[in-house]
Design an enzyme around this catalytic site. Sequence first.
Site, PDB file in Angstrom:
ATOM      1  CG  HIS A  85      -8.146  -6.059   9.903  1.00 46.14           C
ATOM      2  ND1 HIS A  85      -7.735  -7.340   9.657  1.00 46.14           N
ATOM      3  CD2 HIS A  85      -9.346  -5.929   9.287  1.00 46.14           C
ATOM      4  CE1 HIS A  85      -8.627  -7.951   8.916  1.00 46.14           C
ATOM      5  NE2 HIS A  85      -9.619  -7.134   8.672  1.00 46.14           N
TER       6      HIS A  85
HETATM    7  C1  UD1 Z   1     -13.669  -4.100   5.802  1.00 47.02           C
HETATM    8  C2  UD1 Z   1     -14.490  -5.355   5.913  1.00 47.02           C
HETATM    9  C3  UD1 Z   1     -13.727  -6.442   6.655  1.00 47.02           C
HETATM   10  C4  UD1 Z   1     -12.360  -6.645   6.065  1.00 47.02           C
HETATM   11  C5  UD1 Z   1     -11.620  -5.325   6.101  1.00 47.02           C
HETATM   12  C6  UD1 Z   1     -10.254  -5.515   5.481  1.00 47.02           C
HETATM   13  C7  UD1 Z   1     -16.850  -4.659   6.107  1.00 47.02           C
HETATM   14  C8  UD1 Z   1     -18.073  -4.733   6.941  1.00 47.02           C
HETATM   15  N1  UD1 Z   1     -15.729  -5.158   6.639  1.00 47.02           N
HETATM   16  O1  UD1 Z   1     -13.676  -3.455   7.058  1.00 47.02           O
HETATM   17  O2  UD1 Z   1     -14.442  -7.661   6.550  1.00 47.02           O
HETATM   18  O3  UD1 Z   1     -11.654  -7.602   6.853  1.00 47.02           O
HETATM   19  O4  UD1 Z   1     -12.353  -4.341   5.357  1.00 47.02           O
HETATM   20  O5  UD1 Z   1      -9.362  -4.516   5.903  1.00 47.02           O
HETATM   21  O6  UD1 Z   1     -16.930  -4.171   5.008  1.00 47.02           O
HETATM   22  N2  UD1 Z   1      -8.669   3.166   6.835  1.00 47.02           N
HETATM   23  C9  UD1 Z   1      -7.691   4.008   6.385  1.00 47.02           C
HETATM   24  N3  UD1 Z   1      -7.308   3.864   5.078  1.00 47.02           N
HETATM   25  C10 UD1 Z   1      -7.859   2.941   4.245  1.00 47.02           C
HETATM   26  C11 UD1 Z   1      -8.854   2.094   4.737  1.00 47.02           C
HETATM   27  C12 UD1 Z   1      -9.237   2.225   6.042  1.00 47.02           C
HETATM   28  O7  UD1 Z   1      -7.169   4.840   7.103  1.00 47.02           O
HETATM   29  O8  UD1 Z   1      -7.463   2.888   3.073  1.00 47.02           O
HETATM   30  C13 UD1 Z   1      -9.097   3.299   8.251  1.00 47.02           C
HETATM   31  C14 UD1 Z   1     -10.439   3.962   8.372  1.00 47.02           C
HETATM   32  O9  UD1 Z   1     -10.365   5.288   8.673  1.00 47.02           O
HETATM   33  C15 UD1 Z   1     -11.093   3.181   9.468  1.00 47.02           C
HETATM   34  C16 UD1 Z   1     -10.531   1.813   9.343  1.00 47.02           C
HETATM   35  O10 UD1 Z   1      -9.250   1.981   8.749  1.00 47.02           O
HETATM   36  O11 UD1 Z   1     -10.695   3.652  10.711  1.00 47.02           O
HETATM   37  C17 UD1 Z   1     -11.407   0.868   8.593  1.00 47.02           C
HETATM   38  O12 UD1 Z   1     -10.648  -0.089   7.915  1.00 47.02           O
HETATM   39  P1  UD1 Z   1     -11.096  -1.623   7.744  1.00 47.02           P
HETATM   40  O13 UD1 Z   1     -11.325  -2.246   9.055  1.00 47.02           O
HETATM   41  O14 UD1 Z   1     -10.156  -2.292   6.809  1.00 47.02           O
HETATM   42  O15 UD1 Z   1     -12.355  -1.410   6.922  1.00 47.02           O
HETATM   43  P2  UD1 Z   1     -13.783  -1.844   7.132  1.00 47.02           P
HETATM   44  O16 UD1 Z   1     -14.408  -1.246   5.940  1.00 47.02           O
HETATM   45  O17 UD1 Z   1     -14.330  -1.539   8.468  1.00 47.02           O
END
Ligand code: UD1
Length: 363
Positions: free
Chosen positions: A204
């Site tokens: 991810h």
């Molecule tokens: C964050 C953390 C990262 C951690 C990850 C765990 C930061 C800088 N990074 O990444 O270290 O490993 O979380 O997953 O804070 N999305 C959904 N539904 C959700 C959550 C996310 O659809 O409930 C989608 C969003 O639209 C986006 C992506 O997933 O496209 C982002 O998810 P993720 O990579 O988990 O979140 P970050 O906040 O970037």
Amino acid sequence: MKVVSLVGARPQFVKEALVGEAVRRFDAWHHILVHSGQHYDGNMSDIFFQELGIPRPDYHLGIGSGSHAHMTAAALTGMEEILLEEKPDALLVYGDTNTTLAGALAATKLHVPVIHVEAGIRMRPRTMPEEINRVLTDRISSVMCCCSELGRHNLAAEGLSNGVYVTGDVMYDLFLRMRPRFTPDETCTAMSLCPGEFALATLHRDYNVDTPASLRGMLEGLAAVQEISGLAVLLPLHPRTRKRVREFGLTPLLTALRTCDPIGYLEAMSLTCAARFVITDSGGLQKEAYYAGKRCAVMMPDTGWRELTDSGWSTLCNPDRESIVQAVSRIMTPVACPNGIYGNGKASENIISAVLQMPCSLT
Ligand code: UD1
């Protein structure tokens, strides 16, 4: 003493489950839980609260997804309001997400001491968003709780020694606590998998999945592992990964693998215990694989859990077919399992003791 805990993303729910409980056990302390909303889908958030018995948050900031600045700014302003309203004696933050840094910054500006759980992790490149969040959060924390001596060492190298404690890893506490509820055999049956006859994979990280070449390389690598080892590869798909696979036209590469929606803690740990080995770019799952006695190929340029790679238990690899195949062959070669790196299952109690020992007496 009033303590606010701030969570927002999956790895933080896992840590809050035990630390929050330890705080609430302290009769004299008043505990308030804030959810930033960085993760918001049911299988990315609610399922963890239900399975791990985390109480409903007192506040929900609903920051959602977005750019780093957007998320951090939304959590920063939201947290400022809550801290002004609640006037706590300390703020507890976990790990390295944008939520972590935003909370720590809002609190420090209001002179609320910050307790950072999972402090002192360092990895390259220094420009990784999580690394920036880690370094800055440690710099403004009053209490830094490290999972192992390595964290203390890393902080000392940056001139940080006051308020640093080696407490052990709360994820290990949780693993031990929840182990009786893991159901490897039943979970495998429900997913038509044979225990020991599959590899569990997760991916991810933005730098892995947001680039077409890396995402393609990893999916091809997983398919090659399946073909060469004869094991099934199960890949629960994080929403970010699912979105990118579609966007980059890589859906056909998924057909070779076993995929499913994101899974909760109990299912994830049951599958980890049943898997032959783990392939991941998750910081938390690397350690959980070790707790389950499973070897792990880590699709990252570096890891904060160097004890596991230095001992050969885990191994790093690049997001490409060859590198992943070679990493899997390394983790098929027996090595001694390193013992007791991340404490003895008493990290949450040690964190409470660390807070109580603060020279400025936060109580
Ligand atoms: C964050 C953390 C990262 C951690 C990850 C765990 C930061 C800088 N990074 O990444 O270290 O490993 O979380 O997953 O804070 N999305 C959904 N539904 C959700 C959550 C996310 O659809 O409930 C989608 C969003 O639209 C986006 C992506 O997933 O496209 C982002 O998810 P993720 O990579 O988990 O979140 P970050 O906040 O970037």
